[in-house]
Scaffold this active site. Structure first.
Site, mmCIF file in Angstrom:
data_model
loop_
_atom_site.group_PDB
_atom_site.id
_atom_site.type_symbol
_atom_site.label_atom_id
_atom_site.label_comp_id
_atom_site.label_asym_id
_atom_site.label_seq_id
_atom_site.Cartn_x
_atom_site.Cartn_y
_atom_site.Cartn_z
ATOM 1 N N TRP A 6 47.170 -87.067 -2.239
ATOM 2 C CA TRP A 6 46.462 -87.646 -1.103
ATOM 3 C C TRP A 6 45.246 -88.398 -1.623
ATOM 4 O O TRP A 6 44.473 -87.855 -2.428
ATOM 5 C CB TRP A 6 45.988 -86.578 -0.112
ATOM 6 C CG TRP A 6 45.112 -87.166 0.955
ATOM 7 C CD1 TRP A 6 45.505 -87.888 2.035
ATOM 8 C CD2 TRP A 6 43.675 -87.116 1.014
ATOM 9 N NE1 TRP A 6 44.414 -88.292 2.772
ATOM 10 C CE2 TRP A 6 43.266 -87.829 2.163
ATOM 11 C CE3 TRP A 6 42.688 -86.539 0.211
ATOM 12 C CZ2 TRP A 6 41.938 -87.982 2.532
ATOM 13 C CZ3 TRP A 6 41.356 -86.699 0.567
ATOM 14 C CH2 TRP A 6 40.992 -87.405 1.723
ATOM 15 N N GLU A 9 50.853 -87.679 0.946
ATOM 16 C CA GLU A 9 50.261 -87.276 2.225
ATOM 17 C C GLU A 9 49.566 -88.440 2.921
ATOM 18 O O GLU A 9 48.701 -89.093 2.362
ATOM 19 C CB GLU A 9 49.259 -86.143 1.991
ATOM 20 C CG GLU A 9 48.592 -85.652 3.260
ATOM 21 C CD GLU A 9 47.621 -84.516 2.999
ATOM 22 O OE1 GLU A 9 47.043 -83.994 3.979
ATOM 23 O OE2 GLU A 9 47.418 -84.153 1.822
ATOM 24 N N LYS A 22 47.420 -90.212 6.307
ATOM 25 C CA LYS A 22 46.291 -89.893 7.173
ATOM 26 C C LYS A 22 46.082 -91.022 8.162
ATOM 27 O O LYS A 22 46.359 -92.191 7.860
ATOM 28 C CB LYS A 22 45.019 -89.671 6.349
ATOM 29 C CG LYS A 22 43.875 -89.046 7.156
ATOM 30 C CD LYS A 22 42.775 -88.518 6.262
ATOM 31 C CE LYS A 22 41.745 -87.760 7.094
ATOM 32 N NZ LYS A 22 40.700 -87.138 6.263
ATOM 33 N N ASP A 66 50.298 -83.289 7.758
ATOM 34 C CA ASP A 66 49.110 -82.491 8.061
ATOM 35 C C ASP A 66 48.840 -82.584 9.556
ATOM 36 O O ASP A 66 48.780 -83.682 10.116
ATOM 37 C CB ASP A 66 47.915 -83.025 7.254
ATOM 38 C CG ASP A 66 46.665 -82.176 7.404
ATOM 39 O OD1 ASP A 66 46.235 -81.934 8.548
ATOM 40 O OD2 ASP A 66 46.083 -81.780 6.380
ATOM 41 N N HIS A 80 46.208 -85.151 10.673
ATOM 42 C CA HIS A 80 46.218 -86.507 10.149
ATOM 43 C C HIS A 80 46.920 -87.520 11.040
ATOM 44 O O HIS A 80 47.316 -88.589 10.590
ATOM 45 C CB HIS A 80 46.852 -86.522 8.758
ATOM 46 C CG HIS A 80 45.948 -85.976 7.699
ATOM 47 N ND1 HIS A 80 46.204 -86.119 6.357
ATOM 48 C CD2 HIS A 80 44.780 -85.299 7.782
ATOM 49 C CE1 HIS A 80 45.232 -85.534 5.656
ATOM 50 N NE2 HIS A 80 44.366 -85.027 6.511
ATOM 51 N N HIS A 129 50.813 -79.233 5.823
ATOM 52 C CA HIS A 129 49.449 -78.732 5.786
ATOM 53 C C HIS A 129 49.101 -78.282 7.195
ATOM 54 O O HIS A 129 48.879 -79.103 8.077
ATOM 55 C CB HIS A 129 48.475 -79.816 5.310
ATOM 56 C CG HIS A 129 48.398 -79.923 3.822
ATOM 57 N ND1 HIS A 129 47.533 -80.772 3.174
ATOM 58 C CD2 HIS A 129 49.068 -79.261 2.835
ATOM 59 C CE1 HIS A 129 47.678 -80.643 1.874
ATOM 60 N NE2 HIS A 129 48.602 -79.734 1.645
ATOM 61 N N ASP A 181 40.155 -85.057 12.461
ATOM 62 C CA ASP A 181 40.631 -84.214 11.369
ATOM 63 C C ASP A 181 39.504 -83.326 10.857
ATOM 64 O O ASP A 181 38.957 -83.532 9.781
ATOM 65 C CB ASP A 181 41.168 -85.089 10.229
ATOM 66 C CG ASP A 181 41.722 -84.257 9.085
ATOM 67 O OD1 ASP A 181 42.226 -83.161 9.347
ATOM 68 O OD2 ASP A 181 41.625 -84.711 7.936
ATOM 69 N N ASP A 238 39.609 -79.997 10.381
ATOM 70 C CA ASP A 238 40.038 -78.850 9.561
ATOM 71 C C ASP A 238 39.488 -77.514 10.056
ATOM 72 O O ASP A 238 38.941 -76.726 9.287
ATOM 73 C CB ASP A 238 39.658 -79.089 8.097
ATOM 74 C CG ASP A 238 40.433 -80.238 7.483
ATOM 75 O OD1 ASP A 238 41.650 -80.108 7.350
ATOM 76 O OD2 ASP A 238 39.817 -81.271 7.154
ATOM 77 N N ASP A 291 45.555 -75.747 5.234
ATOM 78 C CA ASP A 291 44.518 -76.708 4.842
ATOM 79 C C ASP A 291 43.417 -76.738 5.893
ATOM 80 O O ASP A 291 43.513 -77.453 6.896
ATOM 81 C CB ASP A 291 45.121 -78.101 4.655
ATOM 82 C CG ASP A 291 44.096 -79.109 4.123
ATOM 83 O OD1 ASP A 291 42.993 -78.680 3.745
ATOM 84 O OD2 ASP A 291 44.399 -80.311 4.098
#
Length: 419
Positions: free
Chosen positions: A187, A226, A228, A259, A262, A286, A294, A296, A326
């Protein structure tokens, strides 16, 4: 430990309820135990790593909060991971970023990293019955800027190409020594803040960089790329968009990483699973929780995670989907965050494995859509929680909220003393 007789009695009742609709609970638990989550080392220390003690996050990476007790050394990271493992039923993996090398206090730039810098991690993983995964690290470096593998300057691109090849070589050594192929996730944050004219140019550079990176073949690596939607400070253009990496993964028969944070806030990724699996050998996930962006946040048992697990199970794809966590929350107890997120992910997969899938498929095939919807709704209220309690019990980890007091004690005895 809760009253063991009560746990067993509740499980027996739950098993009876599920068997009445054609669900093999014992087989569901066997499958659940086979799902190895890839725990993310960066939850322990807020994505700092061990390149230097004054690391500043960049490239859209941001850990918010200042809860005391974060890990400050490799030994403390490992100590925390070992503690987390005592709260999770099953056998799991650990995902490392390249900045977590055992550099022995020496300055080792990212285009110079070697397997030897991660040998102590391999030895530790072997001693703790863990497998390892790996990630190249493009952020938080003087040569990061807004672009890395898509940079206009060839010398910058070459630096990051070399770094990524070396990262894949490290992953290969991990897979070789531990007897389990290591997922290597690529990524990069590459993008621009405002209106971007030469999008095709940047993506051409990124593709060329990837072609050079993947020209090197490694037997013990599962490669993944990955995407985004956007990055902080890079809101108008992301070189590695979903369409870009989806095309690259399909063309080159490697994994795409999905993810949960993302994509657009109203976009769910579960529906992408069955499409991508028709064209790529495997997928890497993820599991995270975005809150408006994003961000997290710690994974919880919400609809997004449940639907994700359901789609994988319904597609009979447990052996083709690699599940990683993640998130990096520095605002609460970091060990607690780990355990909440990991157990929530396991609970989502358990619910999916306990679906009366044969009956649901029969209804769907017969066009009995009322019956299908009714059964889906009734299944939500079945006693899956008692099944998860039993799963923890037979795997000798804390049942229910018992882990809270144990984590509090760990904080009192260990993390609160990290000053």
């Amino acid at each position: 430990m809760k009253n063991t007789l009560g746990i067993e009695q509740k499980f027996a009742y739950a098993k009876e309820k599920y068997e009445a609709i054609g669900v093999d609970v014992d087989n569901a638990l066997k499958q659940l135990k086979g799902i190895s989550l890839s725990l993310h080392c960066w939850q322990t220390d807020d994505v700092t790593g061990f390149e230097n003690s004054n690391a500043q996050l960049s490239g859209g990476i941001q850990a918010t909060g200042n809860y005391p007790g974060k890990a400050r050394s490799i030994d403390e990271v490992r100590q925390d991971i070992e503690k987390v493992a005592t709260f999770l039923p099953g056998n799991h993996r650990l995902s490392l970023h390249a900045i977590y090398g055992d550099f022995g206090g020496k300055k080792v730039d990212r285009d110079q990293i070697e397997p030897e810098h991660f040998q102590s991690w391999i030895d530790w993983a072997k001693a703790n019955n863990l497998k390892l995964d790996f990630n190249s690290t493009s952020f938080s470096h003087p040569k990061s800027g807004d672009q890395t593998l898509s940079h206009r300057d060839k010398t910058i691109r070459d630096f990051w190409i070399e770094h990524t090849i070396r990262s894949r070589r490290i992953a290969d050594e991990m897979g070789k020594q531990l007897g389990s192929k290591a997922c290597h996730n690529l990524w990069v944050h590459d993008g621009q803040k405002d209106m971007t004219v030469d999008r095709f140019l940047y993506r051409s550079y990124l593709k060329d960089s990837l072609d050079q990176i993947f020209a090197y073949k490694f037997e013990n690596v599962k490669d993944s790329v990955e995407c985004k939607l956007f990055g902080t400070g890079l809101e108008s253009f992301t070189a590695g968009s979903h369409e870009f990496y989806m095309g690259y993964a399909v063309q080159n028969q490697i994994m795409a990483t999905l993810d949960l944070g993302h994509f657009h806030p109203t976009e769910e990724i579960y529906d992408k699973i069955s499409s991508l699996l028709l064209y790529t050998p495997e997928l890497l996930l993820h599991v995270s929780r975005p809150v408006r962006w994003d961000s997290d946040h710690v994974v919880v048992l919400n609809e997004s995670v449940i639907m994700l697990a359901q789609e994988i199970v319904r597609a009979n794809a447990l052996n083709r989907v690699n599940v990683g966590l993640d998130y990096f929350d520095a605002s609460i107890n970091r060990i607690g965050a780990y355990v909440i997120g990991a157990r929530a992910t396991q609970k989502a997969f358990l619910q999916a494995l306990l679906e009366p899938i044969n009956m649901l498929r029969k209804y769907e095939a017969n066009g009995q859509y009322f019956e299908r919807l009714a059964l889906l709704e009734e299944a939500k209220a079945l006693p899956w929680g008692d099944v998860y309690d039993y799963f923890c019990y037979i795997n000798h980890v804390p049942v229910g909220i018992e882990f809270i007091s144990e984590i509090n004690e760990y904080e009192k005895q260990v993390t609160s003393r990290r000053i």
